[in-house]
Design a protein around this motif. Structure first.
Motif, PDB file in Angstrom:
ATOM      1  N   THR A  65       0.851  -1.172   0.000  1.00  0.00           N
ATOM      2  CA  THR A  65       0.000   0.000   0.000  1.00  0.00           C
ATOM      3  C   THR A  65       0.893   1.230   0.000  1.00  0.00           C
ATOM      4  O   THR A  65       1.785   1.356   0.815  1.00  0.00           O
ATOM      5  N   ARG A  66       0.662   2.116  -0.912  1.00  0.00           N
ATOM      6  CA  ARG A  66       1.570   3.239  -1.105  1.00  0.00           C
ATOM      7  C   ARG A  66       1.420   4.263   0.014  1.00  0.00           C
ATOM      8  O   ARG A  66       0.423   4.306   0.724  1.00  0.00           O
ATOM      9  N   GLY A  67       2.405   5.113   0.116  1.00  0.00           N
ATOM     10  CA  GLY A  67       2.359   6.175   1.104  1.00  0.00           C
ATOM     11  C   GLY A  67       3.618   7.011   1.026  1.00  0.00           C
ATOM     12  O   GLY A  67       4.547   6.719   0.270  1.00  0.00           O
ATOM     13  N   ASP A  68       3.656   8.081   1.808  1.00  0.00           N
ATOM     14  CA  ASP A  68       4.839   8.913   1.872  1.00  0.00           C
ATOM     15  C   ASP A  68       5.887   8.235   2.742  1.00  0.00           C
ATOM     16  O   ASP A  68       5.575   7.671   3.782  1.00  0.00           O
ATOM     17  N   GLY A  69       7.141   8.316   2.343  1.00  0.00           N
ATOM     18  CA  GLY A  69       8.202   7.734   3.159  1.00  0.00           C
ATOM     19  C   GLY A  69       9.291   7.125   2.320  1.00  0.00           C
ATOM     20  O   GLY A  69       9.590   7.581   1.219  1.00  0.00           O
ATOM     21  N   GLN A  70       9.871   6.047   2.833  1.00  0.00           N
ATOM     22  CA  GLN A  70      11.087   5.489   2.274  1.00  0.00           C
ATOM     23  C   GLN A  70      10.855   4.072   1.748  1.00  0.00           C
ATOM     24  O   GLN A  70      10.486   3.173   2.501  1.00  0.00           O
ATOM     25  N   TYR A  71      11.079   3.923   0.457  1.00  0.00           N
ATOM     26  CA  TYR A  71      11.014   2.610  -0.179  1.00  0.00           C
ATOM     27  C   TYR A  71      12.435   2.105  -0.389  1.00  0.00           C
ATOM     28  O   TYR A  71      13.308   2.843  -0.834  1.00  0.00           O
ATOM     29  N   THR A  72      12.652   0.847  -0.077  1.00  0.00           N
ATOM     30  CA  THR A  72      13.964   0.226  -0.248  1.00  0.00           C
ATOM     31  C   THR A  72      13.787  -1.109  -0.952  1.00  0.00           C
ATOM     32  O   THR A  72      12.960  -1.931  -0.542  1.00  0.00           O
ATOM     33  N   GLY A  73      14.564  -1.318  -1.991  1.00  0.00           N
ATOM     34  CA  GLY A  73      14.584  -2.602  -2.673  1.00  0.00           C
ATOM     35  C   GLY A  73      15.939  -3.249  -2.517  1.00  0.00           C
ATOM     36  O   GLY A  73      16.966  -2.582  -2.679  1.00  0.00           O
ATOM     37  N   THR A  74      15.979  -4.541  -2.166  1.00  0.00           N
ATOM     38  CA  THR A  74      17.238  -5.273  -2.093  1.00  0.00           C
ATOM     39  C   THR A  74      17.161  -6.493  -2.995  1.00  0.00           C
ATOM     40  O   THR A  74      16.117  -7.145  -3.096  1.00  0.00           O
ATOM     41  N   PHE A  75      18.287  -6.791  -3.645  1.00  0.00           N
ATOM     42  CA  PHE A  75      18.355  -7.863  -4.631  1.00  0.00           C
ATOM     43  C   PHE A  75      19.524  -8.770  -4.258  1.00  0.00           C
ATOM     44  O   PHE A  75      20.679  -8.367  -4.334  1.00  0.00           O
TER      45      PHE A  75
ATOM     46  N   ALA B 287      21.060 -15.569  -2.574  1.00  0.00           N
ATOM     47  CA  ALA B 287      19.920 -16.233  -1.936  1.00  0.00           C
ATOM     48  C   ALA B 287      18.771 -16.459  -2.910  1.00  0.00           C
ATOM     49  O   ALA B 287      17.839 -17.204  -2.617  1.00  0.00           O
ATOM     50  N   GLY B 288      18.854 -15.793  -4.074  1.00  0.00           N
ATOM     51  CA  GLY B 288      17.826 -15.974  -5.089  1.00  0.00           C
ATOM     52  C   GLY B 288      16.541 -15.248  -4.795  1.00  0.00           C
ATOM     53  O   GLY B 288      15.464 -15.700  -5.208  1.00  0.00           O
ATOM     54  N   ASN B 289      16.603 -14.114  -4.084  1.00  0.00           N
ATOM     55  CA  ASN B 289      15.368 -13.397  -3.801  1.00  0.00           C
ATOM     56  C   ASN B 289      15.575 -11.887  -3.813  1.00  0.00           C
ATOM     57  O   ASN B 289      16.682 -11.393  -3.882  1.00  0.00           O
ATOM     58  N   LYS B 290      14.467 -11.184  -3.775  1.00  0.00           N
ATOM     59  CA  LYS B 290      14.474  -9.737  -3.630  1.00  0.00           C
ATOM     60  C   LYS B 290      13.458  -9.366  -2.564  1.00  0.00           C
ATOM     61  O   LYS B 290      12.511 -10.110  -2.290  1.00  0.00           O
ATOM     62  N   SER B 291      13.678  -8.211  -1.946  1.00  0.00           N
ATOM     63  CA  SER B 291      12.780  -7.756  -0.885  1.00  0.00           C
ATOM     64  C   SER B 291      12.419  -6.300  -1.105  1.00  0.00           C
ATOM     65  O   SER B 291      13.225  -5.511  -1.605  1.00  0.00           O
ATOM     66  N   LEU B 292      11.207  -5.950  -0.717  1.00  0.00           N
ATOM     67  CA  LEU B 292      10.724  -4.581  -0.787  1.00  0.00           C
ATOM     68  C   LEU B 292      10.327  -4.132   0.612  1.00  0.00           C
ATOM     69  O   LEU B 292       9.524  -4.785   1.280  1.00  0.00           O
ATOM     70  N   TYR B 293      10.922  -3.033   1.051  1.00  0.00           N
ATOM     71  CA  TYR B 293      10.662  -2.467   2.372  1.00  0.00           C
ATOM     72  C   TYR B 293       9.999  -1.101   2.211  1.00  0.00           C
ATOM     73  O   TYR B 293      10.281  -0.364   1.270  1.00  0.00           O
TER      74      TYR B 293
ATOM     75  N   GLN C  64       8.412  -7.556   2.304  1.00  0.00           N
ATOM     76  CA  GLN C  64       7.895  -8.563   1.395  1.00  0.00           C
ATOM     77  C   GLN C  64       9.062  -9.105   0.583  1.00  0.00           C
ATOM     78  O   GLN C  64       9.870  -8.332   0.058  1.00  0.00           O
ATOM     79  N   THR C  65       9.159 -10.416   0.496  1.00  0.00           N
ATOM     80  CA  THR C  65      10.282 -11.051  -0.194  1.00  0.00           C
ATOM     81  C   THR C  65       9.745 -12.030  -1.228  1.00  0.00           C
ATOM     82  O   THR C  65       8.762 -12.742  -0.997  1.00  0.00           O
ATOM     83  N   TRP C  66      10.420 -12.085  -2.359  1.00  0.00           N
ATOM     84  CA  TRP C  66       9.988 -12.923  -3.474  1.00  0.00           C
ATOM     85  C   TRP C  66      11.199 -13.580  -4.106  1.00  0.00           C
ATOM     86  O   TRP C  66      12.255 -12.969  -4.233  1.00  0.00           O
ATOM     87  N   THR C  67      11.053 -14.843  -4.486  1.00  0.00           N
ATOM     88  CA  THR C  67      12.101 -15.568  -5.204  1.00  0.00           C
ATOM     89  C   THR C  67      11.639 -15.733  -6.647  1.00  0.00           C
ATOM     90  O   THR C  67      10.795 -16.581  -6.948  1.00  0.00           O
ATOM     91  N   PRO C  68      12.154 -14.917  -7.570  1.00  0.00           N
ATOM     92  CA  PRO C  68      11.595 -14.884  -8.916  1.00  0.00           C
ATOM     93  C   PRO C  68      12.101 -15.949  -9.861  1.00  0.00           C
ATOM     94  O   PRO C  68      11.431 -16.302 -10.816  1.00  0.00           O
TER      95      PRO C  68
END
Length: 276
Positions: free
Chosen positions: A176-186, A190-196, A207-211
């Motif tokens: 859910t969107r909002g004002d603030g800080q988005y961080t993506g790690t790849f 480990a074969g995954n990415k995360s969104l903070y 949220q973490t996903w293994t694509p």
């Protein structure tokens, strides 16, 4: 902790404080930007905090967006001028950072190519922003070379997310969107990415996903306020939010994400432009 006694904006780069912070502040004022004792102290604390937590050298580019002018907000914080931003169109520049318009042609080119300038497939990015008005598919920033895709984007007024590593792996992580800080790690290992989002808020879980489908950095310059598709801004997909900090760098652990978010939030709060 840096103490700003007697440290005025007109003396940026002079005695006291962190040498790299002083050099950055000097570049800001040389570029016509305005600073003061509060801004100088915030920048010094930003730099010393990044260094004391072993994060400074992990940021291949970072932009604090201070000074209130197009030239001052373009400056890369580590002073590698190759990656100063080239602004295009009619963006807004103020003490709050850089304001997008959502209008075709209004964007920034960081001149930073994640593939050729960054190296390695373990990486991260962060953007401190207001959410803007996502009227369907719009891009906070991004680079796409036809195979590798490195973006966050909004889809309607209620979601923002990051989308796949490759053109065949576009399944989204959304928040859910909002004002603030988005961080993506790849994390290729480990074969995954995360969104903070606002990761320093206690109890927040990324949220973490293994694509699958392999890993790679996009071989195009990162554009701000729009997606770069093989060197061309994606028409009618421009973002009208406010950008107040942006970085791209090496992979960050969950703990490091929390630490850097806290550092950046402290920076924004000192400047009076925090969003949460």
């Amino acid at each position: 902790m840096f103490q700003p006694f007697g440290f005025m904006g007109t003396q940026a780069g002079g005695g006291g404080g962190d040498a790299d912070a002083n050099a950055y502040l000097s570049a800001v004022t040389t570029a016509g930007g305005t600073t003061n004792a509060t801004i100088d102290a915030a920048v010094n604390t930003l730099f010393t905090s990044l260094k004391s937590n072993s994060l400074y050298t992990k940021l291949q580019v970072f932009y604090p967006f201070i000074g209130g002018t197009s030239a001052s907000t373009a400056i890369n914080g580590n002073l590698n001028t190759s990656y100063n931003i080239t602004w295009n169109g009619s963006l807004g520049f103020s003490a709050n950072g850089v304001q997008g318009t959502g209008t075709n042609g209004d964007y920034g080119n960081t001149n930073f190519n994640p593939s050729t300038d960054g190296g390695g497939n373990d990486f991260s990015w962060g953007i401190y922003s207001t959410a803007g008005n996502f009227n369907g598919e719009e891009y906070m920033f991004g680079a796409f070379d036809g195979t590798w895709l490195d973006i966050p984007r909004g889809d309607g007024d209620d979601k923002v997310g990051i989308y796949g590593w490759s053109s065949s792996q576009r399944t989204a992580l959304t928040l859910t969107r909002g004002d603030g800080q988005y961080t993506g790690t790849f994390d290729a290992a480990a074969g995954n990415k995360s969104l903070y989002f606002n990761a320093d808020v206690p109890g927040y879980a990324a949220q973490t996903w293994t694509p699958g489908g392999g890993f790679g950095r996009a071989n195009q310059d990162v554009f701000l306020f729009v997606l770069n598709i093989n060197g061309t801004p994606y028409n009618n997909r421009y973002w009208d939010g406010s950008c107040r900090f942006f970085y791209y760098g090496e992979f960050l652990t969950a703990s490091e994400v929390q630490t850097i978010n806290t550092i950046i939030q402290t920076f924004q709060t000192t400047l009076g432009r925090n969003t949460y």
